[in-house]
Motif scaffolding. Sequence first.
Motif, PDB file in Angstrom:
ATOM      1  N   SER A 109       0.834  -1.208   0.000  1.00  0.00           N
ATOM      2  CA  SER A 109       0.000   0.000   0.000  1.00  0.00           C
ATOM      3  C   SER A 109       0.866   1.254   0.000  1.00  0.00           C
ATOM      4  O   SER A 109       0.510   2.264  -0.618  1.00  0.00           O
ATOM      5  CB  SER A 109      -0.929   0.003   1.222  1.00  0.00           C
ATOM      6  OG  SER A 109      -1.875  -1.044   1.146  1.00  0.00           O
ATOM      7  N   CYS A 110       2.004   1.182   0.680  1.00  0.00           N
ATOM      8  CA  CYS A 110       2.930   2.326   0.712  1.00  0.00           C
ATOM      9  C   CYS A 110       3.669   2.491  -0.606  1.00  0.00           C
ATOM     10  O   CYS A 110       3.760   3.594  -1.145  1.00  0.00           O
ATOM     11  CB  CYS A 110       3.955   2.136   1.836  1.00  0.00           C
ATOM     12  SG  CYS A 110       3.328   2.304   3.520  1.00  0.00           S
ATOM     13  N   TRP A 149      -1.755   4.248  -1.192  1.00  0.00           N
ATOM     14  CA  TRP A 149      -1.944   5.268  -0.158  1.00  0.00           C
ATOM     15  C   TRP A 149      -1.333   6.588  -0.610  1.00  0.00           C
ATOM     16  O   TRP A 149      -0.304   6.622  -1.302  1.00  0.00           O
ATOM     17  CB  TRP A 149      -1.282   4.833   1.143  1.00  0.00           C
ATOM     18  CG  TRP A 149      -2.096   3.848   1.929  1.00  0.00           C
ATOM     19  CD1 TRP A 149      -3.426   3.593   1.802  1.00  0.00           C
ATOM     20  CD2 TRP A 149      -1.612   2.983   2.965  1.00  0.00           C
ATOM     21  NE1 TRP A 149      -3.803   2.622   2.695  1.00  0.00           N
ATOM     22  CE2 TRP A 149      -2.726   2.230   3.419  1.00  0.00           C
ATOM     23  CE3 TRP A 149      -0.358   2.775   3.548  1.00  0.00           C
ATOM     24  CZ2 TRP A 149      -2.617   1.282   4.439  1.00  0.00           C
ATOM     25  CZ3 TRP A 149      -0.247   1.845   4.557  1.00  0.00           C
ATOM     26  CH2 TRP A 149      -1.371   1.100   4.999  1.00  0.00           C
ATOM     27  N   ASP A 150      -1.955   7.678  -0.211  1.00  0.00           N
ATOM     28  CA  ASP A 150      -1.419   9.013  -0.447  1.00  0.00           C
ATOM     29  C   ASP A 150       0.001   9.114   0.127  1.00  0.00           C
ATOM     30  O   ASP A 150       0.334   8.456   1.118  1.00  0.00           O
ATOM     31  CB  ASP A 150      -2.340  10.033   0.228  1.00  0.00           C
ATOM     32  CG  ASP A 150      -1.762  11.424   0.213  1.00  0.00           C
ATOM     33  OD1 ASP A 150      -1.891  12.103  -0.827  1.00  0.00           O
ATOM     34  OD2 ASP A 150      -1.159  11.826   1.233  1.00  0.00           O
ATOM     35  N   GLU A 151       0.820   9.954  -0.462  1.00  0.00           N
ATOM     36  CA  GLU A 151       2.228  10.054  -0.069  1.00  0.00           C
ATOM     37  C   GLU A 151       2.412  10.426   1.391  1.00  0.00           C
ATOM     38  O   GLU A 151       3.343   9.943   2.058  1.00  0.00           O
ATOM     39  CB  GLU A 151       2.943  11.082  -0.950  1.00  0.00           C
ATOM     40  CG  GLU A 151       2.347  12.482  -0.856  1.00  0.00           C
ATOM     41  CD  GLU A 151       3.075  13.495  -1.721  1.00  0.00           C
ATOM     42  OE1 GLU A 151       4.281  13.309  -1.936  1.00  0.00           O
ATOM     43  OE2 GLU A 151       2.422  14.467  -2.156  1.00  0.00           O
ATOM     44  N   VAL A 176       0.324   9.753   3.958  1.00  0.00           N
ATOM     45  CA  VAL A 176      -0.026   8.588   4.773  1.00  0.00           C
ATOM     46  C   VAL A 176       1.062   7.525   4.665  1.00  0.00           C
ATOM     47  O   VAL A 176       1.500   6.962   5.669  1.00  0.00           O
ATOM     48  CB  VAL A 176      -1.391   8.023   4.349  1.00  0.00           C
ATOM     49  CG1 VAL A 176      -1.667   6.684   5.039  1.00  0.00           C
ATOM     50  CG2 VAL A 176      -2.503   9.019   4.667  1.00  0.00           C
ATOM     51  N   GLU A 234      -6.245   4.290   5.418  1.00  0.00           N
ATOM     52  CA  GLU A 234      -6.927   4.320   4.123  1.00  0.00           C
ATOM     53  C   GLU A 234      -7.914   5.485   4.037  1.00  0.00           C
ATOM     54  O   GLU A 234      -8.018   6.159   3.006  1.00  0.00           O
ATOM     55  CB  GLU A 234      -7.660   3.006   3.894  1.00  0.00           C
ATOM     56  CG  GLU A 234      -8.370   2.947   2.550  1.00  0.00           C
ATOM     57  CD  GLU A 234      -9.008   1.606   2.284  1.00  0.00           C
ATOM     58  OE1 GLU A 234      -8.950   1.151   1.121  1.00  0.00           O
ATOM     59  OE2 GLU A 234      -9.571   1.001   3.233  1.00  0.00           O
ATOM     60  N   SER A 242      -6.054   8.744   3.605  1.00  0.00           N
ATOM     61  CA  SER A 242      -5.454   8.752   2.277  1.00  0.00           C
ATOM     62  C   SER A 242      -6.486   9.171   1.233  1.00  0.00           C
ATOM     63  O   SER A 242      -6.215  10.012   0.370  1.00  0.00           O
ATOM     64  CB  SER A 242      -4.914   7.354   1.942  1.00  0.00           C
ATOM     65  OG  SER A 242      -4.333   7.335   0.667  1.00  0.00           O
ATOM     66  N   ASN A 243      -7.686   8.620   1.319  1.00  0.00           N
ATOM     67  CA  ASN A 243      -8.745   8.983   0.386  1.00  0.00           C
ATOM     68  C   ASN A 243      -9.167  10.438   0.543  1.00  0.00           C
ATOM     69  O   ASN A 243      -9.461  11.118  -0.444  1.00  0.00           O
ATOM     70  CB  ASN A 243      -9.942   8.049   0.577  1.00  0.00           C
ATOM     71  CG  ASN A 243      -9.675   6.644   0.076  1.00  0.00           C
ATOM     72  OD1 ASN A 243      -8.901   6.452  -0.856  1.00  0.00           O
ATOM     73  ND2 ASN A 243     -10.306   5.667   0.688  1.00  0.00           N
ATOM     74  N   ARG A 280      -6.419  12.709  -1.069  1.00  0.00           N
ATOM     75  CA  ARG A 280      -6.418  12.657  -2.526  1.00  0.00           C
ATOM     76  C   ARG A 280      -7.518  13.531  -3.133  1.00  0.00           C
ATOM     77  O   ARG A 280      -7.441  13.886  -4.312  1.00  0.00           O
ATOM     78  CB  ARG A 280      -6.588  11.213  -3.005  1.00  0.00           C
ATOM     79  CG  ARG A 280      -5.367  10.338  -2.773  1.00  0.00           C
ATOM     80  CD  ARG A 280      -5.550   8.991  -3.436  1.00  0.00           C
ATOM     81  NE  ARG A 280      -4.431   8.102  -3.150  1.00  0.00           N
ATOM     82  CZ  ARG A 280      -3.261   8.124  -3.774  1.00  0.00           C
ATOM     83  NH1 ARG A 280      -3.050   9.010  -4.713  1.00  0.00           N
ATOM     84  NH2 ARG A 280      -2.307   7.271  -3.449  1.00  0.00           N
ATOM     85  N   LYS A 309      -5.064  18.445   2.962  1.00  0.00           N
ATOM     86  CA  LYS A 309      -3.749  17.815   2.870  1.00  0.00           C
ATOM     87  C   LYS A 309      -2.642  18.847   3.101  1.00  0.00           C
ATOM     88  O   LYS A 309      -1.690  18.583   3.850  1.00  0.00           O
ATOM     89  CB  LYS A 309      -3.575  17.159   1.499  1.00  0.00           C
ATOM     90  CG  LYS A 309      -2.197  16.527   1.303  1.00  0.00           C
ATOM     91  CD  LYS A 309      -2.090  15.816  -0.032  1.00  0.00           C
ATOM     92  CE  LYS A 309      -0.674  15.270  -0.221  1.00  0.00           C
ATOM     93  NZ  LYS A 309      -0.532  14.515  -1.483  1.00  0.00           N
ATOM     94  N   ARG A 349     -11.678   7.011  -4.427  1.00  0.00           N
ATOM     95  CA  ARG A 349     -10.862   7.802  -3.503  1.00  0.00           C
ATOM     96  C   ARG A 349     -11.754   8.451  -2.469  1.00  0.00           C
ATOM     97  O   ARG A 349     -12.504   9.323  -2.732  1.00  0.00           O
ATOM     98  CB  ARG A 349     -10.105   8.900  -4.262  1.00  0.00           C
ATOM     99  CG  ARG A 349      -9.068   8.339  -5.227  1.00  0.00           C
ATOM    100  CD  ARG A 349      -8.077   7.471  -4.537  1.00  0.00           C
ATOM    101  NE  ARG A 349      -7.050   6.973  -5.409  1.00  0.00           N
ATOM    102  CZ  ARG A 349      -6.320   5.908  -5.134  1.00  0.00           C
ATOM    103  NH1 ARG A 349      -6.551   5.207  -4.065  1.00  0.00           N
ATOM    104  NH2 ARG A 349      -5.369   5.524  -5.961  1.00  0.00           N
TER     105      ARG A 349
END
Length: 322
Positions: free
Chosen positions: A180-181, A186-188, A190, A259, A262-263, A266, A272, A322
């Motif tokens: 996921s990483c 996952w967003d950078e 997270v 998660e 992360s969504n 995004r 963010k 997302r």
Amino acid sequence: MAAEMSKERVFMIVNEGFRKNADTVIREIMAIREQASPEIMSMTSGLMDELLHGLIFLGKIRDQPCSPEAILGKGKTYLNLKTNYPEAFETYSTHLPRRSPFSVVLEMVVKLKGQNNDKEIRETLQDIILKIDLKNCRKLDRIFSSTLCVSHAKEDSKKYYGVSMSTTGPNAGRIVIAASCLSSYWDEYVAGAVMTYYPQKKKKSYFDGTFELHGDATCTAYSIKNGSEMDPCKSCGNLFGLKTTCEKEWPYGNCAEAESLSNLFRNDAEVKRKSRPTSDTCTPENRERAKDDTRRELTNTLQRVNFRWNGKYYSDKRRHYR
């Protein structure tokens, strides 16, 4: 002959819980999709593909590997799924999933019920796990999530969801968290926060990608089984600055908050931006070093479970919720 029967019996005992639970999840999702409109059926076809791959992959890396035929049987359902979703069956021995199977279930349920209908989403997930044999379900057979997280920028804004890792044992958890990483699922931010501690629950001395979620945003976890609100664990406090008195420290990246946030990130650039990591050690160079360490740990774990990875992730070209 007796020895062969004995091995077969051991296989059945070890894998029966996993096989039964995987089969239940697949059949429940198939039943839910059949009630949906043709448009939703089409939208969720790729997710069904991804769900199958993730579950078959988890069967592959068990101490006693469980084949697709063992999970689904060799009847009509197995043949139909293999015909309609051949890529899942062709690549489960070479490609890594980018997320856990129940994350795919969540995305499908969100598409079916509507993104802001959090009550219906929670009830549907609850219905699914209550049909799984929880009483007789060993920890190593649990392919369902216990926690759902809901995040949003403001009270009346769009909601974004996440579920806790639904994997089977520590090796599977380490593999999927790393994937996921590294796969950019996952967003950078997270991923950076998780890699700060991955995999030993010990903060790296050279890199700190943790952050504090901006105060206007909310991130709330719920028990899927009974719907009760849950406090963030100590790990989520350390990663995302969530206020908590809980001392339980789950493996970093295991919780539903990862998660869900992360969504959110995004889709909401402002939240963010206001939540960005602030440590002096959070540099591009140090982030790459953390990624290298994570990739090394992933490779070592895959070797322990005898998985020959081709370096690719499943669903690289598919679109995700997302």
